[in-house]
Design an enzyme around this catalytic site. Structure first.
Site, PDB file in Angstrom:
ATOM      1  N   ASN A 186      58.859  20.806  18.880  1.00 17.97           N
ATOM      2  CA  ASN A 186      59.581  21.924  18.839  1.00 17.97           C
ATOM      3  C   ASN A 186      60.866  21.593  18.547  1.00 17.97           C
ATOM      4  O   ASN A 186      62.126  22.194  17.887  1.00 17.97           O
ATOM      5  CB  ASN A 186      59.735  23.255  19.710  1.00 17.97           C
ATOM      6  CG  ASN A 186      59.150  22.017  20.857  1.00 17.97           C
ATOM      7  OD1 ASN A 186      58.740  20.843  21.249  1.00 17.97           O
ATOM      8  ND2 ASN A 186      59.378  23.109  22.291  1.00 17.97           N
ATOM      9  N   GLY A 219      55.070  18.896  26.807  1.00 20.55           N
ATOM     10  CA  GLY A 219      54.243  20.285  25.290  1.00 20.55           C
ATOM     11  C   GLY A 219      53.521  20.850  26.634  1.00 20.55           C
ATOM     12  O   GLY A 219      53.859  21.732  27.011  1.00 20.55           O
ATOM     13  N   SER A 220      52.454  20.848  26.400  1.00 26.69           N
ATOM     14  CA  SER A 220      51.592  22.390  26.398  1.00 26.69           C
ATOM     15  C   SER A 220      51.414  22.565  28.725  1.00 26.69           C
ATOM     16  O   SER A 220      51.037  21.099  28.820  1.00 26.69           O
ATOM     17  CB  SER A 220      50.979  23.381  25.847  1.00 26.69           C
ATOM     18  OG  SER A 220      49.634  22.102  26.164  1.00 26.69           O
ATOM     19  N   THR A 221      51.231  23.177  28.970  1.00 33.40           N
ATOM     20  CA  THR A 221      50.607  22.979  30.036  1.00 33.40           C
ATOM     21  C   THR A 221      49.593  22.464  30.349  1.00 33.40           C
ATOM     22  O   THR A 221      48.477  21.827  31.021  1.00 33.40           O
ATOM     23  CB  THR A 221      51.219  24.079  31.078  1.00 33.40           C
ATOM     24  OG1 THR A 221      52.098  24.569  31.167  1.00 33.40           O
ATOM     25  CG2 THR A 221      50.292  24.494  32.048  1.00 33.40           C
ATOM     26  N   GLY A 244      49.340  18.607  30.083  1.00 29.42           N
ATOM     27  CA  GLY A 244      50.149  18.069  30.811  1.00 29.42           C
ATOM     28  C   GLY A 244      48.764  17.879  32.079  1.00 29.42           C
ATOM     29  O   GLY A 244      49.320  17.080  32.241  1.00 29.42           O
ATOM     30  N   GLU A 282      56.799  17.454  31.475  1.00 27.19           N
ATOM     31  CA  GLU A 282      57.563  18.793  31.449  1.00 27.19           C
ATOM     32  C   GLU A 282      56.979  19.957  30.267  1.00 27.19           C
ATOM     33  O   GLU A 282      56.441  19.534  29.492  1.00 27.19           O
ATOM     34  CB  GLU A 282      58.952  18.344  30.087  1.00 27.19           C
ATOM     35  CG  GLU A 282      60.251  19.433  30.233  1.00 27.19           C
ATOM     36  CD  GLU A 282      60.101  20.189  29.549  1.00 27.19           C
ATOM     37  OE1 GLU A 282      59.794  21.361  29.485  1.00 27.19           O
ATOM     38  OE2 GLU A 282      61.048  19.796  28.048  1.00 27.19           O
ATOM     39  N   CYS A 328      60.621  24.773  24.963  1.00 28.15           N
ATOM     40  CA  CYS A 328      59.803  25.557  26.048  1.00 28.15           C
ATOM     41  C   CYS A 328      60.657  26.597  27.569  1.00 28.15           C
ATOM     42  O   CYS A 328      60.111  27.183  28.266  1.00 28.15           O
ATOM     43  CB  CYS A 328      59.466  24.763  26.639  1.00 28.15           C
ATOM     44  SG  CYS A 328      60.698  22.991  27.066  1.00 28.15           S
ATOM     45  N   GLU A 366      65.020  15.819  33.157  1.00 32.83           N
ATOM     46  CA  GLU A 366      65.315  14.919  32.057  1.00 32.83           C
ATOM     47  C   GLU A 366      66.526  14.822  31.620  1.00 32.83           C
ATOM     48  O   GLU A 366      67.325  16.346  31.927  1.00 32.83           O
ATOM     49  CB  GLU A 366      64.569  15.132  30.700  1.00 32.83           C
ATOM     50  CG  GLU A 366      63.008  13.959  31.244  1.00 32.83           C
ATOM     51  CD  GLU A 366      62.529  14.052  29.525  1.00 32.83           C
ATOM     52  OE1 GLU A 366      62.248  15.506  29.139  1.00 32.83           O
ATOM     53  OE2 GLU A 366      61.907  13.351  28.981  1.00 32.83           O
TER      54      GLU A 366
END
Ligand code: NAP
Ligand code: MG
Length: 507
Positions: free
Chosen positions: A168, A244-246, A249, A266, A300, A478
């Site tokens: 993204n 990225g996606s949960t 993660g 994240e 996100c 971050e």
């Protein structure tokens, strides 16, 4: 660059003439050992943009070993901090010089609007400048000790970092990862998203041009489930930083635990946007529009759940829908374009699936709700900005991250209830509050379970502001000074210099 892997690479006018992008390992452009490549697309047109070398596990191994060697025996981490800082500033300076080219490539590879790309590339440049400054002032502590003892903490880089990033914000995510890591003295292996590998590769080249020694930054495009996985379980990788996606993660966290790697995650979000009755209507409408539709909703921290007070609901929604319908979709290079394309056909189908499920569950599609055909971009992936009302908290579109230009709207009557509903999600990344009552703003901000609260503010991140989540949106921050600590170990150096020798056993 000391080696080029194919003939049509860098040109005087920039990267646009490249039809192929190689990986970068140990300061060199290299193609995969197997020769395998994949196509990368312009999603606005659905056209192939270039081929990209596809890293295998064997290539990933080479990249990890290059990073390991640079870290264990190289000079980067031993440079005086001022020298590392100068190199980071030089990266920023080169990016500024190549700004137009970076914007162009980012737009072509992601389908985002030129305005969004400009903001993101500008911020990427500022990230390097921020960490160039922050690292100079970053230091350990001298701690209070009994007489005769002396203790200080020495900040040391954590080692080799695998940095896995999403599609993204292709360049900005690379900058968020690379800048603090190399400022801290680490070496990195960057794994860009397969959909958008190009600008991360260019950034890697810029790092070398600015003076980052070979092996410190390596970039290997390739499948997340193959080389991503390989990096996450590799014994020579000390840390994984992932955006990225949960679900991915969680997978990474589980796998990284086998070698107890440091991780920063994240992840996804479903951020609330609460509009109180005393909000400045104009600011709230404009900020809420930006909150969901920026980057075509593929953020996100997109404020994708709106809660609007019942007293202003009708007026607010009338303006919000009217302005949603005025948003321009079209040529991403047109300055008047607000929303670019969706990243891929798969993602468009995911988005439409959520909209259709909401419809089926009884919600109202107040505007939008379908794919859009754009003249000249017929094979691209475009979706109308969509507002869904009359939703209930249990609907799939209300609970899950859609990652597209779709907002769900609920009405509320009471502050406490709004907070409770805003927090009724497994995510906790962003949130926004619109009110002119400062006491309320603070009261609510402190009760929202999210890493970021925007008060009367459409923007979620500037270099220096912590960015990261609560709950299943991940952990670690971050973009801020604190990030440097996530790329460092605190070594405690404990000395004794008292006059009398110590003999704790007394023998
Ligand atoms: P994803 O699967 O989490 O991918 C993000 C990055 O992780 C990519 O570089 C991907 O590589 C890599 N990856 C995938 N599987 C991996 C694994 N098993 N081990 C290590 N790395 C792995 O996200 P996505 O599939 O692109 O998007 C799916 C959804 O994630 C979206 O619809 C959205 O909800 C969410 N998302 C969130 C963010 C965010 O900023 N929080 C960003 C993007 C997407 P490949 O590209 O090769 O698969
Ligand atoms: Mg995936």
């Amino acid at each position: 660059m000391t080696q080029t892997a194919s003939a049509d690479l860098i040109t005087e006018t920039g990267v646009m003439k490249r039809s192929h992008y190689s990986m970068i390992i140990n300061g060199k452009r290299v193609d995969s050992r197997s020769g395998e490549v994949f196509d990368t697309y312009n999603p606005a047109k659905g056209e192939v943009l270039a081929t990209v070398a596809k890293a295998s596990e064997e290539d990933a191994e080479k990249a990890v070993q290059a990073a390991r060697e640079a870290f264990d025996h190289g000079k980067w981490r031993k440079y005086p901090v001022g020298k590392r800082s100068r190199v980071l500033n030089e990266i920023a300076a080169i990016m500024r010089k190549r700004f137009k080219e970076l914007v162009e490539v980012e737009v072509l590879n992601s389908g985002k609007s030129v305005g969004a790309a400009q903001v993101q590339i500008n911020q990427s440049i500022e990230d390097f400048e921020f960490y160039a400054g922050a690292i100079v002032g970053h230091r350990g502590h001298v701690n209070n000790m009994p007489n005769g003892f002396f203790n200080y903490t020495h900040k040391e880089p954590v080692g080799v970092c695998a940095q896995i990033i999403p599609w993204n914000y292709p360049l900005m995510m690379a900058a968020w990862k690379i800048a603090p890591a190399i400022a801290a003295g680490c070496s990195v292996v960057v794994k860009p998203a397969s959909l958008t590998p190009i600008t991360a590769l260019i950034l890697n080249e810029i790092c070398h041009e600015a003076g980052v020694p070979e092996g410190v930054v390596n970039t290997i495009p390739g499948s997340g489930s193959v080389i991503g996985d390989y990096l996450v379980t590799h014994k020579d990788v000390n840390k994984v930083a992932f955006t990225g996606s949960t679900p991915t993660g969680k997978d990474i966290m589980a796998k990284a635990s086998s070698t107890l790697k440091r991780t920063t995650l994240e992840l996804g979000g479903k951020s609330p946007n609460i509009v109180f009755a005393d909000a400045d209507m104009e600011a709230a409408v404009a900020g809420s529009l930006f909150g969901i539709y920026f980057n075509t909703g593929q953020s996100c921290e997109a404020r994708s759940r709106m809660f609007v007070h019942e007293d202003i609901y009708d007026e607010f929604m009338e303006q919000f829908i009217e302005k949603t319908e005025k948003l321009q979709l079209g040529d991403p290079f047109d300055k008047g374009t607000h929303l670019g394309s969706i990243i891929s056909r798969d993602q468009l189908e995911v988005i439409d699936g959520y909209v259709q499920s909401a419809k089926k569950e009884g919600a109202t599609i107040a505007t939008g709700g379908k794919e859009k055909k754009i003249e000249g971009f017929e094979n691209g992936h475009w979706y109308e900005p969509t507002v869904i009302t009359n939703v209930t908290p249990d609907m799939k579109a209300v609970r899950e991250e859609i990652f597209g230009p779709v907002v769900v709207v609920e009405k509320f009557s009471d502050e406490k209830d709004a907070i409770k509903r805003a927090n009724d999600t497994e995510y906790g990344l962003g949130s926004a509050i619109w009110t002119t009552n400062q006491a309320r703003a603070t009261r609510v901000a402190h009760q929202i379970e999210a890493g970021i609260v925007m008060v009367n503010c459409p923007f979620s991140a500037f270099p220096g502001t912590p960015f990261g989540g609560y709950k299943e949106s991940g952990y670690g921050r971050e973009l801020c000074v604190e990030t440097l600590d996530l790329y460092m170990e605190d070594k405690s150096v404990l000395s004794y210099y008292g006059a009398k020798p110590l003999n704790p056993f007394g023998v």
